[in-house]
Design a protein around this motif. Structure first.
Motif, mmCIF file in Angstrom:
data_model
loop_
_atom_site.group_PDB
_atom_site.id
_atom_site.type_symbol
_atom_site.label_atom_id
_atom_site.label_comp_id
_atom_site.label_asym_id
_atom_site.label_seq_id
_atom_site.Cartn_x
_atom_site.Cartn_y
_atom_site.Cartn_z
ATOM 1 N N MET A 46 0.850 -1.207 0.000
ATOM 2 C CA MET A 46 0.000 0.000 0.000
ATOM 3 C C MET A 46 0.878 1.247 0.000
ATOM 4 S SD MET A 46 -2.926 1.167 2.773
ATOM 5 C CE MET A 46 -4.008 -0.189 2.345
ATOM 6 N N GLU A 47 0.542 2.210 -0.856
ATOM 7 C CA GLU A 47 1.280 3.460 -0.882
ATOM 8 C C GLU A 47 1.003 4.249 0.396
ATOM 9 O OE1 GLU A 47 1.149 5.847 -4.391
ATOM 10 O OE2 GLU A 47 0.648 4.160 -5.670
ATOM 11 N N THR A 87 -8.457 8.574 -15.516
ATOM 12 C CA THR A 87 -9.264 8.757 -14.311
ATOM 13 C C THR A 87 -9.246 7.493 -13.462
ATOM 14 O OG1 THR A 87 -10.710 10.445 -15.288
ATOM 15 C CG2 THR A 87 -11.619 9.156 -13.475
ATOM 16 N N ILE A 88 -9.419 6.339 -14.091
ATOM 17 C CA ILE A 88 -9.398 5.073 -13.358
ATOM 18 C C ILE A 88 -8.047 4.878 -12.675
ATOM 19 C CG2 ILE A 88 -9.436 2.556 -13.611
ATOM 20 C CD1 ILE A 88 -11.510 2.952 -15.849
ATOM 21 N N ARG A 110 -15.352 -3.422 -10.670
ATOM 22 C CA ARG A 110 -14.085 -3.297 -9.952
ATOM 23 C C ARG A 110 -12.948 -4.055 -10.624
ATOM 24 N NH1 ARG A 110 -13.205 -1.126 -5.280
ATOM 25 N NH2 ARG A 110 -14.940 -0.158 -4.189
ATOM 26 N N ARG A 111 -13.276 -5.075 -11.392
ATOM 27 C CA ARG A 111 -12.232 -5.833 -12.062
ATOM 28 C C ARG A 111 -11.496 -4.986 -13.100
ATOM 29 N NH1 ARG A 111 -15.834 -10.870 -13.784
ATOM 30 N NH2 ARG A 111 -17.275 -9.110 -14.082
ATOM 31 N N ILE A 112 -12.175 -3.987 -13.642
ATOM 32 C CA ILE A 112 -11.513 -3.050 -14.552
ATOM 33 C C ILE A 112 -10.522 -2.199 -13.771
ATOM 34 C CG2 ILE A 112 -11.858 -1.078 -16.094
ATOM 35 C CD1 ILE A 112 -14.598 -2.279 -16.809
ATOM 36 N N MET A 113 -10.940 -1.723 -12.607
ATOM 37 C CA MET A 113 -10.066 -0.887 -11.787
ATOM 38 C C MET A 113 -8.835 -1.663 -11.310
ATOM 39 S SD MET A 113 -11.377 1.739 -8.858
ATOM 40 C CE MET A 113 -11.610 0.555 -7.553
ATOM 41 N N ARG A 156 -5.072 4.419 -7.665
ATOM 42 C CA ARG A 156 -3.949 4.832 -6.816
ATOM 43 C C ARG A 156 -4.450 5.307 -5.455
ATOM 44 N NH1 ARG A 156 0.637 9.493 -8.098
ATOM 45 N NH2 ARG A 156 1.877 9.106 -6.225
ATOM 46 N N LEU A 157 -5.560 6.038 -5.431
ATOM 47 C CA LEU A 157 -6.149 6.460 -4.163
ATOM 48 C C LEU A 157 -6.483 5.248 -3.297
ATOM 49 C CD1 LEU A 157 -8.634 9.324 -5.171
ATOM 50 C CD2 LEU A 157 -6.422 9.571 -4.031
#
Length: 317
Positions: free
Chosen positions: A1-2, A280-281, A248-251, A286-287
């Protein structure tokens, strides 16, 4: 995790908002239009989530309530006839409870809502604006032109139909584009409508000028597409991602955005700007890696997590 970015850390005197999920109907998405690879003929029934945000100003003791999206209309015959015909391709559709019903479950009514922010103006997010007669409506830049146009930009015009009279003119504010300069004092809604950078997010508006809630410019899906970033507590951030993606699988990079050809052989996508959508994704993913909770508007995975059932109004996120 960042690591959690310093720009997102809250000062000691930080104000917070409460966010409550709202049931606002569900619809069925043919897989091949939204993701690839897909199974021929497969479809998924997904929620169309809306959210209640409550902001209490400790200095003025003022409580303000915002709805983020309005979901589906309870009575499908309230949609324009061309759209009613299109909705046959989204069956099964479940329209109860709608947003007003969900508010009533916690003792609220449409007249209790100060603002309605629409992530964008597709049919499954706009609900029945006429129910919210005392609310101010906020839409992203370009949304009003889409409503007037009456359809999606080409070539994917069949993805939705828009109603020119959807929103009350005197109660609606269209936000400026990220490169536009505007006079905030004349808008009379938020104290500051300037787009600013926040951490990894290039363009946000601090809704209450206290760091508790941010509008996020989220280009790609449709002109005027908006997301929200809410502070729920110290190191507790919630990101409402609208239709930035539909699964979510795309993200997570497990699937790609769906593409198809229309009757004229043109390549189509549910997002009007696929490349902007991918950027955007990437920002949203990343968030999430930083520890920000992300919820999509059609988030079946989130909905199916048992613990999230208690987060619907009158429960909270």
């Amino acid at each position: 995790m960042e690591s959690f970015p310093p720009a997102f850390l809250a000062p000691l005197n930080q104000n917070y908002v409460t966010v409550h999920a709202l049931s606002a109907g569900s619809l069925t998405l043919p897989e091949h239009l939204f993701m690839q690879p897909s199974v021929g003929g497969a479809s998924n029934t997904v929620p169309s989530l809306a959210f209640l945000i409550q902001h209490y100003d400790t200095k003025t003791s003022k409580l303000e309530r915002i709805l983020f999206d309005l979901g589906l209309r309870k009575d499908l015959k309230q949609y324009p006839v061309p759209l009613q015909e299109y909705l046959e391709s989204r069956q099964p559709l479940i329209t109860e409870p709608d947003v007003s019903d969900s508010l009533a479950a916690g003792g609220l009514k449409p007249d209790d809502i100060d603002y309605v922010i629409l992530s964008h103006v597709h049919w499954d997010h706009v609900g029945m604006p006429s129910d919210f007669k005392s609310s101010q409506f906020i839409v992203g830049s370009g949304s009003l032109a889409l409503l007037e146009l009456g359809r999606n930009p080409l070539p994917a015009e069949s993805n939705s139909y828009f109603e020119a009279d959807l929103l009350p003119v005197e109660m609606t504010t269209e936000l400026p584009g990220v490169h536009q300069v505007t006079d905030a004092e004349k808008r009379g809604l938020f104290s500051d409508v300037r787009w600013k950078k926040l951490g990894t997010l290039p363009n946000v508006i601090d809704v209450f000028s206290d760091g508790s809630l941010y509008l996020v410019d989220s280009p790609g899906h449709l002109d005027g597409h908006l997301n929200l970033l809410a502070r729920l507590g110290p190191r507790k951030l919630l990101y409402l991602a609208g239709d930035a993606c539909h699964d979510r699988r795309i993200m997570r990079g497990e699937l790609e955005i769906g593409m198809w050809k229309n009757l004229h052989g043109e390549q189509c996508c549910v997002h009007v700007d696929k490349e902007a959508t991918l950027k955007t994704i990437e920002l949203i993913a990343r968030l999430e890696k930083m520890g920000v909770e992300v919820v999509l508007a059609h988030d079946s995975e989130w909905l199916n997590e048992e613990g999230n059932k208690k987060r619907f109004w009158p429960g909270k996120m």
